[in-house]
Design a protein around this motif. Structure first.
Motif, mmCIF file in Angstrom:
data_model
loop_
_atom_site.group_PDB
_atom_site.id
_atom_site.type_symbol
_atom_site.label_atom_id
_atom_site.label_comp_id
_atom_site.label_asym_id
_atom_site.label_seq_id
_atom_site.Cartn_x
_atom_site.Cartn_y
_atom_site.Cartn_z
ATOM 1 N N LEU A 34 -6.764 -2.268 -3.764
ATOM 2 C CA LEU A 34 -7.494 -3.047 -2.765
ATOM 3 C C LEU A 34 -8.704 -3.739 -3.379
ATOM 4 O O LEU A 34 -9.045 -4.863 -2.988
ATOM 5 C CB LEU A 34 -7.919 -2.141 -1.614
ATOM 6 N N GLU A 39 -4.718 8.094 -3.274
ATOM 7 C CA GLU A 39 -5.751 7.358 -2.545
ATOM 8 C C GLU A 39 -6.588 6.529 -3.519
ATOM 9 O O GLU A 39 -6.916 5.373 -3.248
ATOM 10 C CB GLU A 39 -6.641 8.325 -1.762
ATOM 11 N N TYR A 81 -7.955 3.425 4.476
ATOM 12 C CA TYR A 81 -6.782 3.264 3.623
ATOM 13 C C TYR A 81 -6.127 4.575 3.228
ATOM 14 O O TYR A 81 -5.142 4.574 2.470
ATOM 15 C CB TYR A 81 -7.118 2.425 2.385
ATOM 16 N N ALA A 114 -12.920 -1.116 3.179
ATOM 17 C CA ALA A 114 -11.765 -0.215 3.300
ATOM 18 C C ALA A 114 -12.271 1.209 3.101
ATOM 19 O O ALA A 114 -12.765 1.566 2.030
ATOM 20 C CB ALA A 114 -10.710 -0.572 2.262
ATOM 21 N N VAL A 155 -5.890 -2.324 7.412
ATOM 22 C CA VAL A 155 -6.558 -2.770 6.194
ATOM 23 C C VAL A 155 -6.086 -4.174 5.827
ATOM 24 O O VAL A 155 -6.877 -5.058 5.476
ATOM 25 C CB VAL A 155 -6.281 -1.790 5.037
ATOM 26 N N MET A 164 0.818 -1.216 0.000
ATOM 27 C CA MET A 164 0.000 0.000 0.000
ATOM 28 C C MET A 164 0.849 1.263 0.000
ATOM 29 O O MET A 164 0.379 2.336 -0.380
ATOM 30 C CB MET A 164 -0.940 -0.007 1.216
ATOM 31 N N THR A 194 -4.706 3.463 -4.563
ATOM 32 C CA THR A 194 -4.700 2.476 -3.479
ATOM 33 C C THR A 194 -6.029 1.742 -3.417
ATOM 34 O O THR A 194 -6.079 0.521 -3.238
ATOM 35 C CB THR A 194 -4.418 3.159 -2.131
ATOM 36 N N SER A 234 -3.786 7.868 4.422
ATOM 37 C CA SER A 234 -2.726 7.919 5.430
ATOM 38 C C SER A 234 -1.916 9.189 5.311
ATOM 39 O O SER A 234 -1.910 9.870 4.283
ATOM 40 C CB SER A 234 -1.775 6.724 5.282
ATOM 41 N N ASN A 240 -2.304 1.091 7.218
ATOM 42 C CA ASN A 240 -2.047 0.012 6.265
ATOM 43 C C ASN A 240 -2.191 -1.350 6.914
ATOM 44 O O ASN A 240 -2.813 -2.270 6.362
ATOM 45 C CB ASN A 240 -0.633 0.122 5.689
#
Length: 680
Positions: free
Chosen positions: A53, A46, A248, A287, A262, A27, A49, A250, A259
């Motif tokens: 996921l 984001e 998710y 998430a 998740v 991630m 990511t 950060s 991380n």
């Protein structure tokens, strides 16, 4: 047919922390700032990511994998680089962190930087900061939040504020940067610098001022699309769901926050799928985006993704999800004893569950306990106020929050595999235990006991509040809640016995017969959240009468101090009333802005905080008057005493109304529980 114990043993064997650790590291590949990281609300990083996921959930074999669209304010932090030549002619380049504000240079631009200590109103006396960078020290744990000195600099005309965490956060090393939610408007720009880098600049300042070159790009965009990523393990029941969640987005690389959480959530899903467990309830894995920040100009600017998920994207979860297991920073021990933090109604179920859990002695030598109630720090609060009983691995009490949290030192170097494995197994087993309930195991008795304990008899007596009627209503409701929970436990014992003995069809019929009861119980829980959950000005969870109750005690102390001529003691007491501890430090415009944006702003900007602060005493004038008289030998304090008497009168009236309100709400809750009893 396996027993619950056999499923638990199989689950423990299937847990693979190497998989979860690897996913947490993967991630980190997506970032808005190439040097520091950051994966922020509405940003490209984001989104990337989330796409990763989504593919991961599909690869694991989760069903109905999809993206739920939500709306947030977005923040893209690309860079903040400062160059400085010290007094010896040595050139330095510093990487700065940022807050969720809007600020752009056109490449490197020259700025004057002024050091103003704590950055309070007094610091600006006879100082021109127009168009300059203001450097200040801050301790957000023991002092005030970043938004106050930032807005103070903004109204004085500063180009931006640059904060140094002197203590409170980022204590692990003097090179640590820190990031937090800004809780303020996006046009009041703010950045962070490490103690080490700030010291280099300060050492070469002349009259607290220096010249720097600054290249920054930080962009806030209101009204962005964002996405929560959802996948399921389908259950046999139509309406019953168990939710597992983690966020998710950060700051920096975010290994622990969030991380690892998740990845643990998906690690639990992977283990459940691997052992072939067929749940009775649908297991939902979500998430969440935009937890760290997601709405500009709001005191309640975090947990935006979770709030939007359950209130706008998927409100059907209300009345269906019997529990949210939310995860935060789960791969590091935050003390010798672990904790599961939950709503009042889940305390008894969890305490019984933990009786069968042996904590890993290496990870938690003092075992594991249930702590309550939930706090506003994480997504489980947004879930709870929507009517989803929630819990989270307790993470807020350990020193990690002061040392590594929200800094570049939140990385894999502080990974603790035994802790991570224990949490995989603990919450995996908790999913199995919750799945083996026919009735959502809510015990409202614990809530009523807490309500009763929160009411101060002395304050009731002094204000004439009707404690007797309230306590009688509480006792009746608590007894009713106890009887109801006994019935719930009996039904769940029968359900578990049916499953244990292989009578699955009979168990299915029992579960089906409890669906209306479950909806009624979850409805009662939602009412309880609406009726009883309030916040103070420091975002602490309390009952409706407690804020005024605390104010009245502070007013009494202040009046006692004035009676003896102790002005400083009176000031200290007044600072404890609502948000007036900030009044003596910043300009009236700053104080009023951060008061009014809570009391006079649309609920859509306040999210989970809307309507949860209901009283306020603006004592700015009283504070400034007392400050002026604190240096006088024998000041005349009659005017201030009269002001406090008026405050006491208003607060006493509010308190009597609050106790009446509490009584009415307890009686309404009792009626809702009677409805549940009828269905049981």
């Amino acid at each position: 047919m396996r027993t619950l114990e056999e499923w638990e043993e199989a689950l423990a064997l299937a847990v693979d922390t190497d998989y979860s650790y690897g996913l947490a590291r993967r991630m980190e590949a997506f970032k808005t700032n190439a040097v520091l990281g950051y994966r922020t609300a509405g940003s490209r990083a984001e989104w990337e990511t989330g796409e990763m996921l989504l593919r991961e959930m599909q690869a694991l074999g989760l069903r109905d994998v999809h993206k739920d669209r939500i709306r947030v304010d977005g923040w893209e932090f690309e860079k903040a680089v400062m160059r400085f030549t010290d007094g010896q002619g040595q050139e330095h380049e510093f990487q700065l962190g940022a807050y969720q504000t809007d600020f752009h240079t056109h490449g490197f631009e020259a700025f004057s930087m002024v050091y103003l200590g704590k950055g309070t109103a007094e610091s600006y006396r006879n100082v021109d900061v127009e168009g300059k960078l203001v450097l200040i020290d801050i301790n957000q744990r023991d002092g005030w939040w970043i938004n106050f000195p930032v807005y103070q600099a903004h109204i004085k005309g500063a180009a931006a504020l640059v904060a140094v965490q002197e203590q409170g956060y980022g204590e692990i090393h003097d090179t640590a940067l820190n990031a937090q939610d800004i809780a303020g408007p996006e046009d009041a720009a703010a950045f962070s610098i490490s103690r080490a880098d700030a010291d280099i600049i300060r050492a070469s300042m002349i009259d607290n001022e220096a010249r720097v070159m600054f290249d920054a790009c930080s962009t806030v965009t209101r009204g962005c699309r964002d996405y929560n990523i959802v996948g399921c393990i389908p259950g046999q029941e139509e309406d019953g769901k168990i939710l597992l969640s983690a966020h998710y987005d950060s700051y920096f690389s975010g290994f622990q926050d969030d991380n690892a959480a998740v990845a643990m959530m998906l690690g639990i899903a992977r283990a459940i799928l691997a052992i072939g467990y067929r749940p009775g309830k649908t297991l939902v894995f979500c998430a969440m985006a935009a937890e760290e920040w997601g709405v500009a100009g709001s005191k309640y600017d975090w947990s935006t993704g979770a709030y939007e998920q359950v209130f706008t994207a998927c409100p059907s979860w209300q009345g269906q999800v019997i529990a949210d297991l939310n995860f935060e920073l789960p791969a590091h021990a935050h003390g010798r004893k672990d904790g599961v933090r939950c709503t009042y109604e889940y305390v008894d179920f969890l305490e019984e569950f933990l009786c069968g859990i042996k904590a890993d002695g290496q990870a938690y030598p003092d075992g594991v306990e249930v702590v309550y109630p939930i706090q506003t720090w994480s997504d489980d609060f947004s879930m709870a106020i929507a009517g989803i009983p929630s819990m989270v691995n307790d993470f807020s009490a350990g020193e990690f929050m002061e040392t590594h949290y929200h800094s570049q030192y939140d990385n894999e170097n502080f990974y603790q595999e035994p802790v991570y494995r224990f949490h995989h197994e603990l919450y995996g087993r908790l999913v199995l235990a919750l799945d083996r309930t026919a009735v959502v195991p809510l015990d409202f008795r614990r809530l009523f006991e807490a309500v009763k304990e929160s009411v101060d008899p002395g304050t009731c007596e002094r204000t004439g509040a009707d404690r007797k009627t309230l306590f009688a209503a509480i006792d009746r409701a608590a007894a009713l809640g106890g009887r109801l929970y006994d019935i719930i436990k009996d039904k769940n014992r029968c359900y578990r016995e049916m499953l244990r003995s292989g009578r699955e069809e009979e168990a299915g019929r029992l579960a089906a017969s409890c669906r209306e009861l479950n909806r009624a119980l979850l409805g009662a829980f939602r009412k309880e959240q609406d009726y009883f959950v309030r916040l103070n000005w420091h975002d602490e969870v309390l009952f409706p009468q407690e804020a005024v109750q605390n104010n009245l005690k502070a007013v009494s102390r202040a009046m006692d101090c004035l009676g003896t001529g102790d002005v400083r003691g009176a000031l200290e007491a007044v600072y404890g009333i609502d948000n007036n501890r900030y009044a003596f430090l910043f300009d009236r415009e700053v104080f009023c802005y951060f008061t009014e944006y809570v009391l006079d702003q649309p609920a859509g900007r306040l999210k989970w905080g809307a309507g949860r602060i209901v009283h306020h005493e603006n004592l700015f004038g009283l504070v400034t008057g007392l400050k002026a008289k604190s240096c006088e030998g024998a000041p005349d304090l009659e005017g201030e005493m009269q002001t406090l008497k008026q405050v006491a009168g208003r607060q006493a009236l509010c308190y009597r109304d609050d106790i009446k309100y509490m009584t009415a709400c307890v009686e309404k809750m009792a009626q809702a529980l009677m409805g549940c009893m009828d269905l049981a």
